[in-house]
Design an enzyme around this catalytic site. Structure first.
Site, mmCIF file in Angstrom:
data_model
loop_
_atom_site.group_PDB
_atom_site.id
_atom_site.type_symbol
_atom_site.label_atom_id
_atom_site.label_comp_id
_atom_site.label_asym_id
_atom_site.label_seq_id
_atom_site.Cartn_x
_atom_site.Cartn_y
_atom_site.Cartn_z
ATOM 1 N N CYS A 149 0.802 -1.238 0.000
ATOM 2 C CA CYS A 149 0.000 0.000 0.000
ATOM 3 C C CYS A 149 0.832 1.284 0.000
ATOM 4 O O CYS A 149 0.780 2.059 -0.949
ATOM 5 C CB CYS A 149 -0.937 -0.005 1.210
ATOM 6 S SG CYS A 149 -2.156 -1.323 1.119
HETATM 7 N N1 LIG Z 1 -2.563 -5.982 1.960
HETATM 8 C C1 LIG Z 1 -3.086 -4.930 2.521
HETATM 9 O O1 LIG Z 1 -2.761 -4.610 3.650
HETATM 10 C C2 LIG Z 1 -4.120 -4.079 1.820
HETATM 11 C C3 LIG Z 1 -4.853 -3.166 2.569
HETATM 12 C C4 LIG Z 1 -5.803 -2.392 1.942
HETATM 13 C C5 LIG Z 1 -5.995 -2.501 0.569
HETATM 14 N N2 LIG Z 1 -5.243 -3.381 -0.145
HETATM 15 C C6 LIG Z 1 -5.520 -3.475 -1.577
HETATM 16 O O2 LIG Z 1 -6.269 -4.663 -1.828
HETATM 17 C C7 LIG Z 1 -5.920 -5.233 -3.093
HETATM 18 C C8 LIG Z 1 -5.480 -6.667 -2.891
HETATM 19 O O3 LIG Z 1 -4.312 -6.679 -2.106
HETATM 20 P P1 LIG Z 1 -3.838 -7.965 -1.310
HETATM 21 O O4 LIG Z 1 -2.847 -7.486 -0.331
HETATM 22 O O5 LIG Z 1 -4.999 -8.761 -0.854
HETATM 23 O O6 LIG Z 1 -3.102 -8.771 -2.489
HETATM 24 P P2 LIG Z 1 -2.551 -10.280 -2.412
HETATM 25 O O7 LIG Z 1 -1.442 -10.343 -3.380
HETATM 26 O O8 LIG Z 1 -2.325 -10.690 -0.999
HETATM 27 O O9 LIG Z 1 -3.762 -11.145 -2.942
HETATM 28 C C9 LIG Z 1 -4.277 -11.035 -4.208
HETATM 29 C C10 LIG Z 1 -4.737 -12.407 -4.672
HETATM 30 O O10 LIG Z 1 -5.385 -12.228 -5.924
HETATM 31 C C11 LIG Z 1 -5.055 -13.316 -6.757
HETATM 32 N N3 LIG Z 1 -5.282 -12.890 -8.125
HETATM 33 C C12 LIG Z 1 -4.534 -12.104 -8.923
HETATM 34 N N4 LIG Z 1 -5.154 -11.886 -10.087
HETATM 35 C C13 LIG Z 1 -6.313 -12.563 -10.034
HETATM 36 C C14 LIG Z 1 -7.395 -12.738 -10.934
HETATM 37 N N5 LIG Z 1 -7.396 -12.135 -12.113
HETATM 38 N N6 LIG Z 1 -8.410 -13.525 -10.555
HETATM 39 C C15 LIG Z 1 -8.420 -14.128 -9.352
HETATM 40 N N7 LIG Z 1 -7.436 -13.999 -8.457
HETATM 41 C C16 LIG Z 1 -6.416 -13.216 -8.804
HETATM 42 C C17 LIG Z 1 -3.619 -13.638 -6.411
HETATM 43 O O11 LIG Z 1 -3.316 -14.984 -6.742
HETATM 44 C C18 LIG Z 1 -3.611 -13.396 -4.892
HETATM 45 O O12 LIG Z 1 -3.883 -14.575 -4.168
HETATM 46 C C19 LIG Z 1 -4.855 -4.311 -3.671
HETATM 47 O O13 LIG Z 1 -5.468 -3.362 -4.488
HETATM 48 C C20 LIG Z 1 -4.287 -3.615 -2.446
HETATM 49 O O14 LIG Z 1 -3.731 -2.357 -2.737
HETATM 50 C C21 LIG Z 1 -4.336 -4.176 0.446
#
Ligand SMILES: NC(=O)c1ccc[n+]([C@@H]2O[C@H](COP(=O)([O-])OP(=O)(O)OC[C@H]3O[C@@H](n4cnc5c(N)ncnc54)[C@H](O)[C@@H]3O)[C@@H](O)[C@H]2O)c1
Length: 401
Positions: free
Chosen positions: A257
């Site tokens: 983030c």
């Molecule tokens: N991690 C955090 O602390 C956090 C906090 C707030 C917001 N976010 C936002 O949330 C979103 C997700 O982040 P995250 O940390 O969960 O990511 P992550 O990498 O932990 O998880 C994402 C998952 O999506 C899967 N994926 C990718 N493309 C895909 C598709 N086309 N179809 C299905 N699955 C797919 C991946 O295999 C992975 O398991 C991002 O936009 C991030 O900026 C993250």
């Protein structure tokens, strides 16, 4: 009510674990290994216990899949896929686009689509909706909303339930349905007037952190040059009961983030001809922190790190998580190696990273602490090398910022 959550990572699995108490949740992820692991009841992220996954699998309210056709039965689809930067540090919406393709190809009845992935204002309206419509084979009208995720993985005091959640639909009906969905497992919902406000608020929250972290990192360098303690000075400033918020210096920012989201804001600002100089500079200051640390370590060690055995303690981007995305440790290690040092790292929470395993916490010429997990003993850190530089302010008796 059946809900599909696209992406079962930090965000998607966390929502799944709350939503499965009230809905039938299908966790869709493109990664077969993660899906297999989840279906065998094993969680791969901090904050979601394997016992919770097992409980919902047994109850029949949770399953994971790589099969997009499972989305067909769902009334609500939540997008929680990565929104990283490209190699030239531009917003990379390719995961959003592939998620939209999967959704578009697999929905035939009207559904509510909620985006939780962080992106720039206009993403829901101008990217997600048209993309899903492009891939849908029929002319069914869907509802679209945004509810940016605020989860802080590994955090105990704030979670999905007690962290206020922003939301906005493209239509009043989409807003109302979104509120209905989250109100099952979130105490406070705040509707804003447009999806763009919600999208921008999320980016601004993280930009606020990025800029303040950069400011304190710059101040750490000023304090050192003045021969005063940055920590004591910050504690002193923090006695002011209003108008000040304490941030602490570090080796830089990491995670999915803080180093990423401000660049989304800067990109959209520049596209609209607005200045983003402050945001860009904050990013640079944080990235440069690793070089400053290596310079300080070299200065304390005769100006030359050639051939020194250096142990970096903590390669996760923050304490008590195994997440190494955008970790500041990567740049610290790179700059130490550029100086000719033989670098290994110790982090048993991460275990293995970049094809290497965590090294024992002992026997180095120099130890540099980048992240200190609670489980790592301070005394062992101090005993691991004759010279220890701590970037966290947590290891008493070590050299530091
Ligand atoms: N991690 C955090 O602390 C956090 C906090 C707030 C917001 N976010 C936002 O949330 C979103 C997700 O982040 P995250 O940390 O969960 O990511 P992550 O990498 O932990 O998880 C994402 C998952 O999506 C899967 N994926 C990718 N493309 C895909 C598709 N086309 N179809 C299905 N699955 C797919 C991946 O295999 C992975 O398991 C991002 O936009 C991030 O900026 C993250």
């Amino acid at each position: 009510m059946k809900v599909a959550i696209i992406g079962q990572g930090y965000v998607g699995l966390t929502i799944s674990a709350f939503a499965a108490d009230y809905f039938d949740v299908t966790g869709f992820d493109s990664n077969q290994k993660i899906v297999n692991q989840l279906n065998s009841g094993v969680s791969h992220i901090e904050g979601v216990e394997s016992s919770t996954i097992k409980k919902f699998i047994k109850k029949g309210s949770y399953k994971a899949t790589t099969n997009g056709s499972a989305i067909q039965e769902c009334e609500i689809v939540v997008i929680a896929v990565p929104t990283p930067l490209t190699s030239d540090r531009k917003p990379d919406l390719s995961f959003i686009e592939s998620a939209c393709k999967t959704i578009g190809q697999n929905i035939s009845k009207p559904v509510l689509i909620i985006n939780e992935s962080t992106s720039f204002p206009g993403t829901l309206r101008n990217v997600i909706k048209p993309m899903i419509e492009k891939y849908s084979s029929n002319s069914v009208t869907h509802l679209y909303a945004i509810s940016p995720e605020r989860v802080d993985p590994g955090r105990g005091d704030f979670n999905q339930k007690n962290t206020p959640r922003l939301y906005a639909g493209l239509t009043p009906e989409a807003s109302a349905r979104t509120r209905q969905f989250y109100s099952k497992f979130c105490d406070e919902l705040i509707e804003v007037s447009s999806p763009e406000v919600a999208e921008a608020a999320k980016l601004f929250e993280n930009t606020f952190r990025q800029v303040n972290i950069a400011l304190v990192n710059e101040f750490a360098q000023i304090a050192y040059s003045l021969g005063i303690s940055v920590y004591e000075t910050l504690d002193a400033a923090n006695t002011k009961p209003y108008g000040f918020m304490k941030f602490t210096p570090s080796a830089g920012v990491g995670g999915h983030c803080i180093p990423v989201d401000p660049t989304y804001l800067a990109a959209v600002a520049e596209e609209h001809g607005a200045p983003a100089t402050f945001i860009r500079r904050a990013n640079e200051v944080n990235l440069e922190m690793s070089k400053y640390i290596v310079r300080r370590v070299a200065e304390d060690n005769g100006g030359n790190l050639q051939g020194k055995s250096i142990l970096v303690v903590g390669v996760a981007y923050k304490p008590n998580v195994a997440d190494v995305r955008e970790t500041a440790a990567e740049l610290v290690i790179k700059h130490l190696r550029d100086q000719g040092a033989a670098v290994s790292w110790h982090d048993e929470v991460v275990g293995s990273w970049k094809g290497q395993s965590s090294a024992p916490l002992q026997g180095a010429d120099i130890t540099v602490v980048v992240t200190k997990h609670d489980s790592v003993d301070e005394k062992k850190i101090l005993a691991s090398a004759p010279y220890v530089f701590d970037t966290t302010g947590k290891v008493k008796g070590a050299k530091g910022l």
